[in-house]
Design a protein around this motif. Structure first.
Motif, short mmCIF file in Angstrom:
data_model
loop_
_atom_site.label_atom_id
_atom_site.label_comp_id
_atom_site.label_asym_id
_atom_site.label_seq_id
_atom_site.Cartn_x
_atom_site.Cartn_y
_atom_site.Cartn_z
N MET A 1 86.84 67.34 142.08
CA MET A 1 87.89 67.70 141.14
C MET A 1 87.33 68.49 139.95
O MET A 1 86.29 68.16 139.38
CB MET A 1 88.61 66.45 140.66
N LYS B 1 95.13 64.77 132.48
CA LYS B 1 95.79 65.72 131.60
C LYS B 1 96.47 65.05 130.40
O LYS B 1 96.46 65.58 129.29
CB LYS B 1 96.83 66.49 132.42
N GLU C 1 94.62 73.35 137.90
CA GLU C 1 95.47 72.47 138.70
C GLU C 1 95.63 73.03 140.12
O GLU C 1 95.58 72.29 141.11
CB GLU C 1 96.84 72.33 138.04
N ASN D 1 95.57 63.71 144.37
CA ASN D 1 95.14 64.75 143.43
C ASN D 1 96.09 64.84 142.23
O ASN D 1 95.65 64.90 141.08
CB ASN D 1 95.06 66.09 144.15
N GLU D 2 97.40 64.85 142.50
CA GLU D 2 98.38 64.99 141.41
C GLU D 2 98.34 63.78 140.47
O GLU D 2 98.41 63.93 139.24
CB GLU D 2 99.79 65.16 141.98
N ASN E 1 92.44 72.46 142.11
CA ASN E 1 92.32 71.08 142.57
C ASN E 1 93.22 70.81 143.78
O ASN E 1 92.85 70.06 144.67
CB ASN E 1 92.66 70.12 141.43
N GLN F 1 95.17 63.98 138.42
CA GLN F 1 95.28 65.09 137.46
C GLN F 1 96.21 64.73 136.29
O GLN F 1 95.95 65.08 135.14
CB GLN F 1 95.81 66.35 138.16
#
Length: 484
Positions: A350, A393, A311, A385-386, A314, A389
């Motif tokens: 990523m 996830k 994380e 990105n978050e 990334n 992710q």
């Protein structure tokens, strides 16, 4: 032949597309008809690549008339100083009319300029019509008059013009047919005295006193603009040959000292180089940190810590992507970032925690090109990105494939970023480091709003932020400002 000339000049000197050139070719083909019908001289000018000059790509004169110009002007460079109407029409897309304009042959004309536009309403050239008018004479209103021929010096110093020229910062220098100095305003006299070391300069040969001007005088064009640097002085020299009965008599020089301007440009250039170097160092430092994290991961980290490392990687890559896009530009001063391109780059770099997971990342710009500053781009990069992710996830547990859709919608004065997936969904959203980062960036940096939209399948996150002064919207198909 006319069409071939237009195509050759446009492809050599302009950035026009083939469709734009075709429009100009068709107009050039009919130019002779326009000239005969109006009894005027017709030209088509196009801006050349530096965009502060233009070039004549076509011309037509009324059949049977005496030409305004001694030679063809097709291929001649046009400067804004002498053709303000051309550049006005280019900038504003409007018709321009100038009464008693002076041609590059020193003749007086009435000039009308009309912009030529393509199907996207972009100005691709200008159509110029010129009609010769008689030179006004000093005692023109008298019925019985004698022709009085004034020299250029008389014209400058009569009717108060001498007073005006004395107040000008530009240097006015006038020479006769033998290149002897016959007039100079105070600024001009000061330049000649400083650079020649002589106090008495009138009636002396100007080229002997200022030999660097020989290059300017050797040019055959009646109107010529030249920039030169002499003894740390940067000068723009405009030469105009004054004509009397079509014979070259005197030469007028208008010299502008742009030393201070060029010094400021050099300072700005140095500043740009420094800024670019800073961007390089930031990117390199981010890559160094990422390399150290990767090295640590290769040397072994606890299984429960591996996801946290990825994380973090990334997040570093998403920030680094902003600087890579900036550094890829030719203009060092341009630190604006295309958010669509940035999103694509983030998705391509990523790091995936689940090696066996196959995810289709779909980016939908909806015809928009969203440009913002590097500062805002960093915040948007981290947000994108978050969100991605989070989907990677949590959305595809116990699955080997899925779809993540990233969509950009422009609604009036707001930009909407939608990130959705077809995963297991999120019944009870929990606060995590990722959602905290998103909330803080959206609220503090973008002055926007972050929410989850309920849906039957998967998760749908929405970021809404206003289009401020730092954000520009364009139609991606036409590259024109959306006007929203």
């Amino acid at each position: 032949m006319v069409k071939a000339t237009v195509e050759q000049l446009c492809k050599q000197h302009t950035d026009l597309t083939d469709k734009d050139i075709l429009i100009l070719q068709e107009m050039a083909y009919s130019l002779q008809t326009y000239a005969d019908l109006s009894g005027a001289y017709m030209f088509i000018d196009c801006k050349i690549k530096p965009h502060n000059q233009a070039i004549v790509v076509a011309e037509a004169f009324p059949i049977g008339s005496v030409s305004l110009y001694d030679n063809s002007v097709v291929g001649k460079i046009v400067f804004e100083s002498f053709e303000p109407g051309v550049f006005y029409s280019y900038r504003n897309g409007k018709k321009s009319i100038i009464r008693q304009a002076v041609t590059q042959e020193g003749k007086m004309v009435d000039q009308t300029v009309v912009p030529i536009k393509n199907t996207c309403h972009q100005v691709i050239g200008v159509l110029i019509q010129e009609k010769e008018v008689a030179m006004p004479l000093p005692n023109e209103q008298s019925q019985n008059f004698s022709v009085i021929t004034e020299t250029a010096e008389d014209q400058l110093t009569s009717s108060g013009l001498g007073v005006v020229s004395d107040l000008l910062m530009e240097m006015l220098i006038l020479t006769d047919a033998a290149n002897r100095l016959v007039y100079a305003n105070p600024s001009g006299l000061k330049l000649i005295s400083e650079m020649s070391g002589k106090d008495e300069v009138l009636n002396r040969n100007l080229l002997e006193m200022l030999p660097f001007l020989k290059t300017v005088f050797e040019q055959e064009d009646d109107v010529f603009v030249f920039e030169m640097t002499i003894e740390r002085k940067s000068l723009i020299v405009k030469k105009i040959k004054m004509r009397e009965k079509n014979k070259s008599k005197e030469t007028l020089l208008i010299i502008q000292d742009i030393t201070e301007l060029r010094t400021k440009e050099k300072e700005l250039m140095m500043k740009s180089v420094v800024i670019k170097e800073i961007h390089h160092r930031v990117k390199n430092n981010l890559q160094t940190v990422a390399s150290l994290l990767r090295l640590q991961m290769r040397n072994g980290v606890p299984a429960e810590s591996r996801a946290a490392f990825e994380e973090t990687l990334n997040r570093i890559y998403s920030i680094s992507s902003v600087y890579e896009i900036i550094l890829a530009k030719e203009d060092a001063d341009d630190d604006d970032v295309n958010i669509i391109n940035l999103t694509r780059k983030i998705c391509s770099t990523m790091v995936l925690n689940e090696i066996n997971l196959k995810v289709d990342l779909i980016i939908e710009p909806n015809g928009n090109k969203i440009i913002t500053t590097s500062k805002k781009a960093v915040s948007i990069a981290l947000i994108v990105n978050e969100l991605i992710q989070n989907s990677l996830k949590h959305a595809f547990k116990d699955r080997d494939q899925g779809i993540i859709d990233v969509e950009f919608i422009v609604d009036n004065d707001f930009v909407e970023l939608h990130v959705s997936d077809n995963g297991v969904g999120m019944r009870n959203p929990q606060t995590s480091l990722g959602t905290e980062i998103i909330h803080n960036l959206v609220l503090n940096d973008l002055n926007g709003e972050f929410l989850y939209v309920p849906r039957e399948i998967g998760t749908h996150a929405v970021i809404i932020f206003p289009v401020g002064a730092e954000v520009e919207l364009f139609d991606e198909k036409t590259d024109r400002h959306s006007g929203r």
